[in-house]
Design an enzyme around this catalytic site. Structure first.
Site, PDB file in Angstrom:
ATOM      1  N   HIS A 148       0.817  -1.218   0.000  1.00 59.11           N
ATOM      2  CA  HIS A 148       0.000   0.000   0.000  1.00 59.11           C
ATOM      3  C   HIS A 148       0.850   1.268   0.000  1.00 59.11           C
ATOM      4  CE1 HIS A 148      -3.366  -2.667   1.814  1.00 59.11           C
ATOM      5  NE2 HIS A 148      -3.389  -2.697   0.497  1.00 59.11           N
ATOM      6  N   CYS A 156       3.604  13.406  -6.242  1.00 60.03           N
ATOM      7  CA  CYS A 156       2.368  14.084  -6.659  1.00 60.03           C
ATOM      8  C   CYS A 156       1.442  13.071  -7.336  1.00 60.03           C
ATOM      9  CB  CYS A 156       2.711  15.228  -7.599  1.00 60.03           C
ATOM     10  SG  CYS A 156       1.268  16.017  -8.339  1.00 60.03           S
ATOM     11  N   CYS A 159       1.139  14.518 -11.261  1.00 53.88           N
ATOM     12  CA  CYS A 159       2.229  14.427 -12.250  1.00 53.88           C
ATOM     13  C   CYS A 159       3.294  13.413 -11.849  1.00 53.88           C
ATOM     14  CB  CYS A 159       2.853  15.803 -12.465  1.00 53.88           C
ATOM     15  SG  CYS A 159       3.835  16.378 -11.063  1.00 53.88           S
ATOM     16  N   CYS A 195       2.032  21.266  -5.534  1.00 54.91           N
ATOM     17  CA  CYS A 195       3.141  20.477  -6.083  1.00 54.91           C
ATOM     18  C   CYS A 195       4.157  21.443  -6.702  1.00 54.91           C
ATOM     19  CB  CYS A 195       2.590  19.529  -7.146  1.00 54.91           C
ATOM     20  SG  CYS A 195       3.861  18.780  -8.191  1.00 54.91           S
ATOM     21  N   CYS A 198       3.809  20.784 -10.793  1.00 53.22           N
ATOM     22  CA  CYS A 198       2.617  21.105 -11.591  1.00 53.22           C
ATOM     23  C   CYS A 198       1.672  22.083 -10.886  1.00 53.22           C
ATOM     24  CB  CYS A 198       1.863  19.831 -11.979  1.00 53.22           C
ATOM     25  SG  CYS A 198       0.962  19.058 -10.632  1.00 53.22           S
TER      26      CYS A 198
END
Ligand SMILES: [Zn+2]
Length: 323
Positions: A148, A156, A159, A195, A198
């Site tokens: 997991h 991110c 992106c 981020c 992006c």
């Protein structure tokens, strides 16, 4: 007709099998129960994260809160995260910051897995835990499959760009409020963390959100390694989360399975307990650490444990002193 490989369906039978030379490949699947001895709350138990979740404290719309009230796992769902990142961030805040500081220490259960590697039994550790405690035991990183994901890496969701954990933690401390009321320096209101690549607010620890697919290497390791395993050890997991729980069905028909958990789990997955058992061993009514301590004793590995005693959580050090 499947072969019966254990002389007795108990820990003694498991230890004898390990020592016999017939057991060459051990696969381990772990869940939150192996980390409770470190002080990390188990999500699903009474008093655990989901049980104590208080949606009214979380920054969310009324609809989102009522979704979390009916099912606390909404805080880690992909749909929720893309709509509102703050429930995930606020619930995870102390775990993210605690991971950065190595606040929690690997338990006897984690060390038992390291000992399996030292004795050349360990083929693979599948861990559903995101706490990264397995790495503290110097277990070979390539043997670990983080089913997991992990809190120790940040990227991110939009992106995929990675971000250094320390940089991310500076932002978490500054931007995310503390719903647990333990950090007086936390802000009163949360704001998103953009981020750096992006600019979207989708940067987070690289844990797998519910509704996202699992890392590809999970499926590869399952297919390649489980059919050949000589022993499967399942520890501290309720076996309710798919597809990780499928591991128990992918080993061979006669592969012994040791289930270490407070209560018997996995009956619906074909694990047989009591008089109908032929290859499954249940070790419960105790913590995972106590079960593995007994197995360490049965294997004659007490010296290994004494050597790392000071690296254990305080509560576990007392257990080791008693051996
Ligand atoms: Zn991005």
């Amino acid at each position: 007709m499947a072969t019966i490989r254990l002389s007795s369906l108990d820990l003694g039978g498991i230890a004898e099998y390990l020592k016999s030379g017939a057991c060459k490949s051990v696969v381990v699947l772990t869940g939150a129960g192996v980390s409770t001895g470190a002080g990390i709350p188990d999500f699903r138990s009474p008093g655990g994260l989901y049980d104590s979740l208080r949606p009214e404290l979380i920054t969310a719309t009324e609809n989102q809160r009522s979704a979390m009230r009916s099912d606390p796992t909404w805080v880690v769902m992909k749909d929720m995260f893309f709509a509102n990142q703050l429930p995930y961030m606020e619930v995870r805040r102390p775990f993210i910051l605690g991971t950065q500081h190595q606040k929690w220490k690997a338990t006897i259960s984690h060390w038992f897995i390291r000992f399996l590697e030292e004795e050349q039994f360990l083929t693979r550790l599948f861990t559903q835990n995101i706490d990264g405690l397995d790495y503290q035991t110097d277990l070979t990183r390539e043997l670990v499959c983080n089913v997991h994901g992990s809190l120790g890496r940040v990227s991110c969701e939009g992106c995929q760009q990675e971000m250094p954990l320390d940089d991310f933690c500076v932002q978490v401390r500054k931007n995310i409020k503390d719903i647990y009321n333990v950090d007086p320096d936390a802000p009163k209101e949360s704001s998103n963390i953009p981020c750096p690549s992006c600019s979207r607010p989708l940067v987070k620890p690289s844990t797998v959100l519910f509704g996202s697919s699992l890392p590809r290497d999970f499926f590869v390791h399952c297919q390649q390694e489980l059919p050949k395993a000589d022993l499967l050890i399942v520890a501290g997991t309720s076996l309710v989360v798919a597809p990780a729980n499928q591991v128990v069905q992918m080993v061979g028909q006669d592969c012994p399975r040791l289930i270490v958990n407070k209560e018997p789990v996995g009956a619906e997955l074909g694990i047989r307990y009591g008089s109908s058992a032929t290859r499954d061993v249940f070790a419960g009514d105790r913590s995972c650490d106590e079960v593995f301590l007994e197995l360490i004793r049965l294997m004659g590995w007490e010296d290994k444990l004494r050597r790392i005693r000071d690296r254990l959580p305080e509560g576990s050090q007392a257990l080791v002193s008693a051996i």
